[in-house]
Design an enzyme around this catalytic site. Structure first.
Site, short mmCIF file in Angstrom:
data_model
loop_
_atom_site.label_atom_id
_atom_site.label_comp_id
_atom_site.label_asym_id
_atom_site.label_seq_id
_atom_site.Cartn_x
_atom_site.Cartn_y
_atom_site.Cartn_z
N ALA A 124 45.65 36.11 32.73
CA ALA A 124 44.85 37.30 32.41
C ALA A 124 45.07 38.33 33.52
CB ALA A 124 43.37 36.93 32.32
N LYS A 125 44.63 39.54 33.31
CA LYS A 125 44.72 40.56 34.35
C LYS A 125 43.79 41.70 34.00
CE LYS A 125 47.16 41.37 38.17
NZ LYS A 125 47.73 40.41 39.13
#
Ligand code: NAD
Length: 435
Positions: A124-125
């Site tokens: 994720a980011k």
């Protein structure tokens, strides 16, 4: 049947035809890298579609009261690329040039990174389009807390756990942890990592990315018969990853011959003391102008003669335009996505070893994993334990990548991608498709 095709690679990867104008969209680049691994692994087309697109994308508006009383509405993102192997994990970036495609690329690279080092996370980011250098601390706090509250529905210690990235730090993580805990009504330390030690942060998290990189470079130097003692090192970017790498390599008696930040670089062929550089940067906001070193540009730094080049700033700095001029023997990617696929091809042809981001800078997420485990279990490991565990994981991941390289005669990035994609594909397949 599908599982068998995932686990049994056949022919070496073939670089897809890329338009003559170089592709610089980070998400397209991440997809090109994935496609090469997927082709090599002969992945089923449906599975390819699943793995080459993010699972979830959230865009949020962040109304923030500025110190002058005016309200500014900023835009932020949180992207979860793949959660088949565990909760989402990945940093949050505050930068004026953040785009959704950049965040999607960074999330995808996190999926492969956690798989390369084999820790139980997905990828994720997050990012906010803002200019933190022009914001006061109170403005940053209000923006961070509002951003945290807006992405709150999709983050949590068992769903998606943010961490620091460019222009975010332990203080940012403390604000997010506090905001999350206040809203849910109880302490949740494990919702973010990279926190200050006083609120559940881990020993060694601040140095983890650079220390993990050092362990990987040490292994690579053994294979290439390069002595780290006396080796010349050029580092682009003087933040968490770059400045710490400078210190750790200097401790190993390597010679730091160049450093840089946004304003430019400095060089001295007899070596730069990273502690002096740090003190100078603290005073003046840049390494440029520090005594005992002459000025160079960021472009000069990348092409100077050195044993080890460490890009530790942003994406797309080693491209079609300068790959032929690079003179380093090893490129150790502290940054995410610093090398384009075209540059990779040129560097491989020229025999320059590129230690890829998804392996080389995975020390940060690995110690983030240790922090999360300590939070969940109420434990506190000391620095020696953290370093020993980190070294074990990084050395094992390096050895897995080298085994894959040797087995299939592919360069390190392809090998790491093949390894990572096969692990994520296997987890995705064994879980099956819902409903
Ligand atoms: P940071 O904000 O601490 O530092 C960034 C540094 O890069 C600063 O010194 C800045 O001056 C410099 N910089 C920015 N733009 C530049 C440019 N155009 N040219 C030269 N220098 C420039 O960020 P960080 O955490 O050190 O992250 C750096 C890179 O490492 C990013 O690609 C990030 O995604 C990656 N990374 C960081 C971590 C981590 O734990 N912090 C983990 C893995 C990967």
């Amino acid at each position: 049947m599908l599982m068998a095709t995932v686990m049994k690679p056949a022919t070496p990867p073939v670089m897809p035809r890329i338009a003559p104008r170089e592709e610089l969209n980070p998400f397209r680049i991440a997809q090109i890298q994935f496609d090469m691994a997927a082709e090599f692994l002969k992945l089923d087309p449906g599975l390819r579609q699943i793995l080459r697109t993010p699972k979830r994308v959230l865009e949020v508006s962040i109304p923030t009261k500025m110190d002058n009383g005016q309200v500014k509405v900023l835009t932020g993102f949180r992207v979860q690329h793949n959660l088949a192997r565990g909760p989402g994990k990945g940093g949050i970036r505050f930068h004026p040039n953040v785009t959704l495609d950049e965040v999607k690329a960074l999330a995808m690279w996190m999926t492969w990174k956690t798989a390369t080092v084999n820790i139980p996370y997905g990828g994720a980011k997050g990012g906010v389009i803002c200019d933190p250098k022009r914001m006061s601390k109170t403005e940053l706090e209000r923006m961070t807390r509002r951003y945290a509250s807006e992405i709150l529905p999709i983050i949590g210690p068992s769903t998606d756990i943010p961490a620091p990235d460019v222009y975010t730090d332990a203080q940012t993580m403390a604000w997010i942890m506090d905001t999350y805990s206040m809203i849910v009504g109880h302490e949740v330390q494990g919702v973010v990592t990279g926190k200050p030690v006083s609120v559940g942060g881990s020993a060694g998290r601040d140095e983890a990315t650079a220390r993990g990189l050092l362990y990987v470079v040490e292994e690579a130097c053994k294979l290439k018969k390069i002595s780290l003692r006396g080796a010349s090192v050029a580092i682009q970017g003087f933040g968490n990853a770059g400045a710490t790498a400078a210190r750790l390599f200097a401790e190993k008696k390597a010679k730091i011959i160049a450093l840089s930040d946004t304003r430019g670089g400095v060089t001295n062929s007899r070596g730069i003391d990273p502690f002096k550089a740090l003190r100078y940067k603290e005073r003046s906001g840049t390494v440029v102008g520090m005594p005992g070193a002459s000025r160079i540009t960021n472009d000069d730094l990348l092409t100077m003669k050195c044993d080890i080049l460490i890009p530790a700033a942003l994406e797309n700095v080693i491209t079609l335009h300068n790959a032929d001029a690079i003179k380093a023997r090893i490129i150790a990617e502290a940054a995410n996505g610093p090398t384009t696929p075209h540059a990779d091809e040129i560097l491989a042809r020229r025999g320059i070893t590129v230690l890829p981001d998804i392996l080389t800078n995975a020390g940060g997420v690995t110690v983030s994993y240790f922090e999360w485990v300590q939070n969940q279990e109420g434990l506190g490991w000391d620095i020696d334990e953290i370093r020993a565990r980190l070294q074990k994981i990084m050395v094992r991941a390096f050895s897995d990548v080298v085994d894959t390289m040797r087995r299939h005669h592919v360069p390190p990035r392809h090998a790491a991608m093949i390894l990572a994609v096969s692990r994520v594909a296997e987890a995705t397949l064994v879980r099956g498709l819902f409903p």
